[in-house]
Design a protein around this motif. Sequence first.
Motif, PDB file in Angstrom:
ATOM      1  N   ILE A   1       7.133   8.511 -11.582  1.00 24.26           N
ATOM      2  CA  ILE A   1       6.149   9.416 -10.991  1.00 24.26           C
ATOM      3  C   ILE A   1       6.557   9.690  -9.537  1.00 24.26           C
ATOM      4  O   ILE A   1       6.641   8.767  -8.716  1.00 24.26           O
ATOM      5  CB  ILE A   1       4.727   8.808 -11.032  1.00 24.26           C
ATOM      6  CG1 ILE A   1       4.325   8.469 -12.478  1.00 24.26           C
ATOM      7  CG2 ILE A   1       3.722   9.769 -10.391  1.00 24.26           C
ATOM      8  CD1 ILE A   1       4.242   9.636 -13.416  1.00 24.26           C
ATOM      9  N   GLY A   2       6.807  10.960  -9.225  1.00 21.25           N
ATOM     10  CA  GLY A   2       7.209  11.339  -7.878  1.00 21.25           C
ATOM     11  C   GLY A   2       6.021  11.551  -6.959  1.00 21.25           C
ATOM     12  O   GLY A   2       4.955  12.010  -7.391  1.00 21.25           O
ATOM     13  N   TYR A   3       6.207  11.224  -5.696  1.00 25.60           N
ATOM     14  CA  TYR A   3       5.125  11.421  -4.726  1.00 25.60           C
ATOM     15  C   TYR A   3       5.710  11.658  -3.341  1.00 25.60           C
ATOM     16  O   TYR A   3       6.884  11.378  -3.080  1.00 25.60           O
ATOM     17  CB  TYR A   3       4.179  10.223  -4.705  1.00 25.60           C
ATOM     18  CG  TYR A   3       4.758   8.951  -4.105  1.00 25.60           C
ATOM     19  CD1 TYR A   3       4.559   8.621  -2.765  1.00 25.60           C
ATOM     20  CD2 TYR A   3       5.508   8.074  -4.887  1.00 25.60           C
ATOM     21  CE1 TYR A   3       5.084   7.456  -2.227  1.00 25.60           C
ATOM     22  CE2 TYR A   3       6.034   6.912  -4.354  1.00 25.60           C
ATOM     23  CZ  TYR A   3       5.818   6.600  -3.021  1.00 25.60           C
ATOM     24  OH  TYR A   3       6.348   5.461  -2.486  1.00 25.60           O
ATOM     25  N   ASP A   4       4.863  12.188  -2.466  1.00 26.78           N
ATOM     26  CA  ASP A   4       5.204  12.359  -1.056  1.00 26.78           C
ATOM     27  C   ASP A   4       4.174  11.628  -0.219  1.00 26.78           C
ATOM     28  O   ASP A   4       2.966  11.756  -0.473  1.00 26.78           O
ATOM     29  CB  ASP A   4       5.196  13.842  -0.654  1.00 26.78           C
ATOM     30  CG  ASP A   4       6.260  14.650  -1.368  1.00 26.78           C
ATOM     31  OD1 ASP A   4       7.403  14.169  -1.457  1.00 26.78           O
ATOM     32  OD2 ASP A   4       5.941  15.749  -1.859  1.00 26.78           O
ATOM     33  N   ARG A   5       4.626  10.891   0.768  1.00 27.61           N
ATOM     34  CA  ARG A   5       3.723  10.279   1.747  1.00 27.61           C
ATOM     35  C   ARG A   5       3.686  11.224   2.943  1.00 27.61           C
ATOM     36  O   ARG A   5       4.660  11.339   3.696  1.00 27.61           O
ATOM     37  CB  ARG A   5       4.227   8.897   2.147  1.00 27.61           C
ATOM     38  CG  ARG A   5       3.227   8.114   2.995  1.00 27.61           C
ATOM     39  CD  ARG A   5       3.795   6.754   3.368  1.00 27.61           C
ATOM     40  NE  ARG A   5       3.988   5.889   2.218  1.00 27.61           N
ATOM     41  CZ  ARG A   5       3.029   5.104   1.711  1.00 27.61           C
ATOM     42  NH1 ARG A   5       1.831   5.091   2.249  1.00 27.61           N
ATOM     43  NH2 ARG A   5       3.290   4.337   0.666  1.00 27.61           N
ATOM     44  N   LEU A   6       2.567  11.915   3.120  1.00 25.55           N
ATOM     45  CA  LEU A   6       2.460  12.946   4.151  1.00 25.55           C
ATOM     46  C   LEU A   6       2.123  12.383   5.517  1.00 25.55           C
ATOM     47  O   LEU A   6       2.313  13.060   6.526  1.00 25.55           O
ATOM     48  CB  LEU A   6       1.409  13.982   3.747  1.00 25.55           C
ATOM     49  CG  LEU A   6       1.631  14.674   2.390  1.00 25.55           C
ATOM     50  CD1 LEU A   6       0.561  15.735   2.153  1.00 25.55           C
ATOM     51  CD2 LEU A   6       3.022  15.281   2.310  1.00 25.55           C
ATOM     52  N   SER A   7       1.592  11.176   5.557  1.00 23.55           N
ATOM     53  CA  SER A   7       1.260  10.540   6.834  1.00 23.55           C
ATOM     54  C   SER A   7       1.064   9.053   6.588  1.00 23.55           C
ATOM     55  O   SER A   7       0.967   8.605   5.443  1.00 23.55           O
ATOM     56  CB  SER A   7      -0.014  11.156   7.438  1.00 23.55           C
ATOM     57  OG  SER A   7      -1.108  11.016   6.556  1.00 23.55           O
ATOM     58  N   ASP A   8       1.003   8.307   7.651  1.00 20.03           N
ATOM     59  CA  ASP A   8       0.864   6.856   7.549  1.00 20.03           C
ATOM     60  C   ASP A   8      -0.056   6.377   8.656  1.00 20.03           C
ATOM     61  O   ASP A   8       0.315   5.554   9.479  1.00 20.03           O
ATOM     62  CB  ASP A   8       2.239   6.195   7.642  1.00 20.03           C
ATOM     63  CG  ASP A   8       2.210   4.742   7.188  1.00 20.03           C
ATOM     64  OD1 ASP A   8       1.192   4.329   6.594  1.00 20.03           O
ATOM     65  OD2 ASP A   8       3.194   4.028   7.437  1.00 20.03           O
ATOM     66  N   GLU A   9      -1.280   6.920   8.647  1.00 24.62           N
ATOM     67  CA  GLU A   9      -2.216   6.634   9.729  1.00 24.62           C
ATOM     68  C   GLU A   9      -3.622   6.528   9.153  1.00 24.62           C
ATOM     69  O   GLU A   9      -4.197   7.513   8.697  1.00 24.62           O
ATOM     70  CB  GLU A   9      -2.172   7.770  10.760  1.00 24.62           C
ATOM     71  CG  GLU A   9      -3.184   7.645  11.889  1.00 24.62           C
ATOM     72  CD  GLU A   9      -3.149   8.854  12.821  1.00 24.62           C
ATOM     73  OE1 GLU A   9      -4.180   9.114  13.452  1.00 24.62           O
ATOM     74  OE2 GLU A   9      -2.106   9.505  12.907  1.00 24.62           O
TER      75      GLU A   9
ATOM     76  N   GLY B   1      -5.461  10.699  10.691  1.00 23.41           N
ATOM     77  CA  GLY B   1      -6.593   9.836  10.380  1.00 23.41           C
ATOM     78  C   GLY B   1      -6.545   9.206   9.008  1.00 23.41           C
ATOM     79  O   GLY B   1      -7.307   8.276   8.724  1.00 23.41           O
ATOM     80  N   PHE B   2      -5.652   9.695   8.133  1.00 25.63           N
ATOM     81  CA  PHE B   2      -5.528   9.122   6.799  1.00 25.63           C
ATOM     82  C   PHE B   2      -4.052   8.971   6.428  1.00 25.63           C
ATOM     83  O   PHE B   2      -3.219   9.772   6.848  1.00 25.63           O
ATOM     84  CB  PHE B   2      -6.213  10.009   5.743  1.00 25.63           C
ATOM     85  CG  PHE B   2      -7.699  10.123   5.924  1.00 25.63           C
ATOM     86  CD1 PHE B   2      -8.548   9.159   5.411  1.00 25.63           C
ATOM     87  CD2 PHE B   2      -8.250  11.185   6.625  1.00 25.63           C
ATOM     88  CE1 PHE B   2      -9.923   9.249   5.588  1.00 25.63           C
ATOM     89  CE2 PHE B   2      -9.610  11.295   6.809  1.00 25.63           C
ATOM     90  CZ  PHE B   2     -10.459  10.329   6.293  1.00 25.63           C
ATOM     91  N   SER B   3      -3.759   7.961   5.625  1.00 25.46           N
ATOM     92  CA  SER B   3      -2.431   7.804   5.052  1.00 25.46           C
ATOM     93  C   SER B   3      -2.428   8.571   3.734  1.00 25.46           C
ATOM     94  O   SER B   3      -2.854   8.057   2.703  1.00 25.46           O
ATOM     95  CB  SER B   3      -2.108   6.322   4.820  1.00 25.46           C
ATOM     96  OG  SER B   3      -2.076   5.615   6.045  1.00 25.46           O
ATOM     97  N   VAL B   4      -1.974   9.816   3.790  1.00 26.25           N
ATOM     98  CA  VAL B   4      -2.116  10.728   2.655  1.00 26.25           C
ATOM     99  C   VAL B   4      -0.909  10.628   1.727  1.00 26.25           C
ATOM    100  O   VAL B   4       0.242  10.725   2.171  1.00 26.25           O
ATOM    101  CB  VAL B   4      -2.285  12.179   3.139  1.00 26.25           C
ATOM    102  CG1 VAL B   4      -2.435  13.122   1.946  1.00 26.25           C
ATOM    103  CG2 VAL B   4      -3.498  12.302   4.066  1.00 26.25           C
ATOM    104  N   VAL B   5      -1.182  10.457   0.433  1.00 26.48           N
ATOM    105  CA  VAL B   5      -0.151  10.450  -0.599  1.00 26.48           C
ATOM    106  C   VAL B   5      -0.470  11.563  -1.589  1.00 26.48           C
ATOM    107  O   VAL B   5      -1.572  11.615  -2.142  1.00 26.48           O
ATOM    108  CB  VAL B   5      -0.080   9.092  -1.321  1.00 26.48           C
ATOM    109  CG1 VAL B   5       0.877   9.162  -2.504  1.00 26.48           C
ATOM    110  CG2 VAL B   5       0.356   7.997  -0.350  1.00 26.48           C
ATOM    111  N   ASN B   6       0.492  12.451  -1.788  1.00 25.31           N
ATOM    112  CA  ASN B   6       0.352  13.560  -2.726  1.00 25.31           C
ATOM    113  C   ASN B   6       1.371  13.348  -3.844  1.00 25.31           C
ATOM    114  O   ASN B   6       2.568  13.287  -3.588  1.00 25.31           O
ATOM    115  CB  ASN B   6       0.611  14.886  -2.007  1.00 25.31           C
ATOM    116  CG  ASN B   6       0.346  16.089  -2.878  1.00 25.31           C
ATOM    117  OD1 ASN B   6      -0.587  16.095  -3.682  1.00 25.31           O
ATOM    118  ND2 ASN B   6       1.154  17.124  -2.724  1.00 25.31           N
TER     119      ASN B   6
END
Length: 267
Positions: A12-20, A47-52
């Motif tokens: 399953i592929g994903y992108d981590r858009l931020s780490d906060e 403000g969020f560690s976003v994973v898409n």
Amino acid sequence: MPHVYSADGTSIGYDRLSDEGPALVLVGGGLDDGTENRPLGEHLATGFSVVNYRRRGRGDSGDGRPYAVEREVEDLAAVIDAAGGRAHLFGASSGGALALEAAAAGLPIDRIAVHEVPYQVDDAMISAWRAYRRELDAALDAGDRDQALTLFMRLAGSSEQDIAGAQAAPVWPALRALAPTLRYDAACLGDGPPPAHRLAMVRQPVLLTTGVTVDPQMAGLPVDFFGAAADAAAAALPDARRHTLTVEGHVADPAVLGPALRTFFAN
């Protein structure tokens, strides 16, 4: 791009858009290869560690067979683990139904927001949904991806003119590649109405958002289709709240949806 492996070995592929900040996983809807939620993820990156992530069968994610909703829940469990072990969820359209199924299954989820989950609430639409599932299965079993897409667009309220325009557009080949996943979205939505017995098992706070108007390409849907669906789902959830956004389009403007999500997830 990073990948995780689901319980059945599917990549399953994903992108981590931020780490906060707290982890927030974005769950895509129908005919989405992970790109539709990206602008929203970028909006929430502060403000969020976003994973898409890309759901199975989409983009660079594998497509382990046979399919079951439980496999997609396991996919999401692997993504949450990669995100840090717990996460908020945002699910768009049928991805919202998957997010709620994941919560009912007991995944380590904090808060859940869903936008315009297309549950069916009136008898005519329930009948149309069940006919669609039968016809979709027949089209995909026959390898007719064009027919599968046409069936989906008709159900979603598109006019014949809209369908013809989509078929002639450069995006059609990409949609054809995603057509088999329409069966996966249909499975996540089940028989059509909100699954009250499953939603009753969701103990997390849930925000259900809808737009004040229907997407112009969904003009054939009943008036307040998404609002009625959200109200019915909210009635079955133990801890739900509703919010109507002043937006047009089934894919909500991040500048409008983003602040509502930021407030909800921060509480």
